[in-house]
Write an enzyme that holds these catalytic residues in place. Structure first.
Site, PDB file in Angstrom:
ATOM      1  N   ARG A 227      66.886 -36.766 -90.723  1.00  0.00           N
ATOM      2  CA  ARG A 227      65.838 -37.149 -89.772  1.00  0.00           C
ATOM      3  C   ARG A 227      64.587 -36.307 -89.983  1.00  0.00           C
ATOM      4  O   ARG A 227      63.463 -36.806 -89.888  1.00  0.00           O
ATOM      5  CB  ARG A 227      66.374 -37.002 -88.340  1.00  0.00           C
ATOM      6  CG  ARG A 227      65.488 -37.645 -87.303  1.00  0.00           C
ATOM      7  CD  ARG A 227      66.177 -37.728 -85.961  1.00  0.00           C
ATOM      8  NE  ARG A 227      66.464 -36.412 -85.406  1.00  0.00           N
ATOM      9  CZ  ARG A 227      67.175 -36.198 -84.300  1.00  0.00           C
ATOM     10  NH1 ARG A 227      67.683 -37.226 -83.640  1.00  0.00           N
ATOM     11  NH2 ARG A 227      67.388 -34.992 -83.854  1.00  0.00           N
TER      12      ARG A 227
ATOM     13  N   GLU B 118      62.746 -45.115 -73.980  1.00  0.00           N
ATOM     14  CA  GLU B 118      63.535 -43.901 -73.720  1.00  0.00           C
ATOM     15  C   GLU B 118      62.789 -43.010 -72.755  1.00  0.00           C
ATOM     16  O   GLU B 118      61.779 -43.404 -72.183  1.00  0.00           O
ATOM     17  CB  GLU B 118      63.871 -43.202 -75.036  1.00  0.00           C
ATOM     18  CG  GLU B 118      62.667 -42.775 -75.857  1.00  0.00           C
ATOM     19  CD  GLU B 118      63.067 -41.928 -77.074  1.00  0.00           C
ATOM     20  OE1 GLU B 118      63.993 -41.116 -76.972  1.00  0.00           O
ATOM     21  OE2 GLU B 118      62.424 -42.082 -78.120  1.00  0.00           O
TER      22      GLU B 118
ATOM     23  N   LYS C 189      60.543 -36.972 -85.072  1.00  0.00           N
ATOM     24  CA  LYS C 189      60.543 -35.829 -84.154  1.00  0.00           C
ATOM     25  C   LYS C 189      59.330 -34.965 -84.453  1.00  0.00           C
ATOM     26  O   LYS C 189      59.417 -33.948 -85.140  1.00  0.00           O
ATOM     27  CB  LYS C 189      61.851 -35.048 -84.305  1.00  0.00           C
ATOM     28  CG  LYS C 189      62.450 -34.669 -82.965  1.00  0.00           C
ATOM     29  CD  LYS C 189      63.866 -34.179 -83.075  1.00  0.00           C
ATOM     30  CE  LYS C 189      64.278 -33.468 -81.815  1.00  0.00           C
ATOM     31  NZ  LYS C 189      64.502 -34.361 -80.667  1.00  0.00           N
TER      32      LYS C 189
HETATM   33  C1  LIG Z   1      65.470 -35.110 -79.959  1.00  0.00           C
HETATM   34  C2  LIG Z   1      65.200 -36.344 -79.153  1.00  0.00           C
HETATM   35  C3  LIG Z   1      66.248 -37.129 -78.624  1.00  0.00           C
HETATM   36  C4  LIG Z   1      67.695 -36.734 -78.724  1.00  0.00           C
HETATM   37  O1  LIG Z   1      68.169 -36.706 -80.022  1.00  0.00           O
HETATM   38  P1  LIG Z   1      69.523 -35.947 -80.401  1.00  0.00           P
HETATM   39  O2  LIG Z   1      69.591 -36.046 -81.871  1.00  0.00           O
HETATM   40  O3  LIG Z   1      70.642 -36.657 -79.731  1.00  0.00           O
HETATM   41  O4  LIG Z   1      69.370 -34.550 -79.884  1.00  0.00           O
HETATM   42  C5  LIG Z   1      65.900 -38.301 -77.960  1.00  0.00           C
HETATM   43  N1  LIG Z   1      64.618 -38.685 -77.789  1.00  0.00           N
HETATM   44  C6  LIG Z   1      63.587 -37.940 -78.258  1.00  0.00           C
HETATM   45  C7  LIG Z   1      62.203 -38.409 -78.038  1.00  0.00           C
HETATM   46  C8  LIG Z   1      63.848 -36.755 -78.955  1.00  0.00           C
HETATM   47  O5  LIG Z   1      62.826 -36.039 -79.423  1.00  0.00           O
END
Ligand SMILES: *Cc1c(COP(=O)(O)O)cnc(C)c1O
Length: 342
Positions: A82, A220, A184
């Site tokens: 990722r 989300e 991210k």
């Molecule tokens: C990091 C993150 C998540 C959760 O991801 P995980 O890999 O399960 O920790 C969900 N939404 C956003 C916007 C994120 O930055």
């Protein structure tokens, strides 16, 4: 190895400076060998790319101690992949995925004294990230970068049980269609701070963001994916190109199907459907699953039948199975639990 003398069970979710961090620099088109260092500070030029045009991305994962005393982490290869996707979208050089996993191992081993003991509920939070380091004033990608991983011990996410959250439907958007919602990047968080501060002032725990294109579909929150359970016990989770692909959510989809025998639907989820669902939760590395009891939408409330006292029954099974796999109490799929130290 002697553990640090910390009150593990009462740690919060905050930064505490640990002994060691991993650093690798990118210059003249290549990454150096990387090393473990003790210096927690970074000195950069005032015009460094990260300060001007926000070329920065990050990851988050945890290391913890299993019952038999091993130090492990969970699916670090997915964090590596990722982060590579994030880097490509931001025109940053990819830190090789195999080196990412090795660097995680190295920095956790060096900080073994900071990994909370089994049963404390605490974990060692691992934060890999990358920043543009050389001066950039014309708008273009930098030439030099730093990849760094620091760790910090964090307390149990829920002290005294997980109370269901109340969330509001936000009037702000998190991610544009064809934008950067799926990576991210720090920039996705900068713009979410105002909406979350507002939501907290109004008494809500989190924001639910809808798809900015039509505002009819669930995306989300600022930092966690949604999961839902239908009244006939199907597992439903939103699909969209602007949702961050949560590793917890992808793992829960497999747990739901293979361990709990549920039908899994990864699809567009319309806001209109929510009133018919039985359970709702938020998922991410930090809390694994936070139950949601209520959604507030401009004066109207959607109250899930699971209520405001505890997790819904299927959410609880998902939570217990995934955390059981993570802790080594339940046999997980190949490669999920990554052993760092025996
Ligand atoms: C990091 C993150 C998540 C959760 O991801 P995980 O890999 O399960 O920790 C969900 N939404 C956003 C916007 C994120 O930055």
């Amino acid at each position: 190895m002697e553990k640090k003398n910390l009150d593990w069970a009462n740690l919060g979710f905050g930064y505490m400076v640990a002994d060691y961090r991993y650093v690798s620099n990118y210059k003249d088109g290549k990454w150096d060998d990387g090393e473990i260092t003790t210096d927690a500070n970074i000195t950069l030029n005032e015009c460094a790319g990260v300060f001007q045009y926000c070329q920065a991305c990050f990851e988050g994962l945890k290391a913890y101690t299993t019952e038999d005393g091993r130090i492990v982490c969970f699916r670090p290869d997915l964090n590596a992949a990722r982060m590579a996707d994030s880097a490509r979208r931001l025109e940053m050089p990819v830190f090789p995925e195999d080196r990412f996993v090795k660097a995680v191992e190295e920095v956790v081993k060096a900080n073994a004294a900071w990994v909370p003991p089994f049963g404390s509920g605490a974990t060692l939070y691992i934060r890999p990230y990358m920043i543009a380091t050389n001066p950039v004033i014309g708008v273009k990608p930098a030439d030099e970068y730093q990849f760094r991983i620091f760790v910090t011990p964090v307390g149990p996410y829920f002290k005294g049980g997980a109370k269901p959250l109340t969330i509001k439907v936000s009037d702000f958007d998190r991610a544009a269609p064809n934008g950067t919602g799926h990576i991210k990047a720090g920039l996705n968080y900068a713009m979410s701070l105002h909406p979350i501060v507002q939501a907290h002032k109004e008494g809500f725990d989190e924001n639910m963001y809808l798809d900015p294109g039509t505002r009819t579909k669930v995306e989300e929150t600022g930092g966690a994916n949604f999961i839902f359970v239908t009244k006939d016990n199907k597992f439903v989770t939103p699909k969209s190109d602007s949702i961050l692909p949560s590793i917890t959510r992808r793992s829960l989809m497999e747990v739901a199907e293979k361990y709990l025998g549920l039908t899994v639907e990864h699809r567009e989820v319309f806001f209109e459907e929510l009133k018919d669902f039985a359970e709702c939760g938020l998922c991410g590395t930090a809390a694994v699953i936070s139950p949601v009891g209520k959604i507030y939408d401009h004066g109207k409330e959607i109250c899930f039948p699971s209520g405001m006292e505890e997790m819904g029954p299927t959410t609880r099974k998902l939570y217990e199975t995934l955390t059981g796999i993570q802790m080594g109490e339940i046999e997980g799929p190949e490669g999920w639990v990554h052993v760092i130290m025996e």
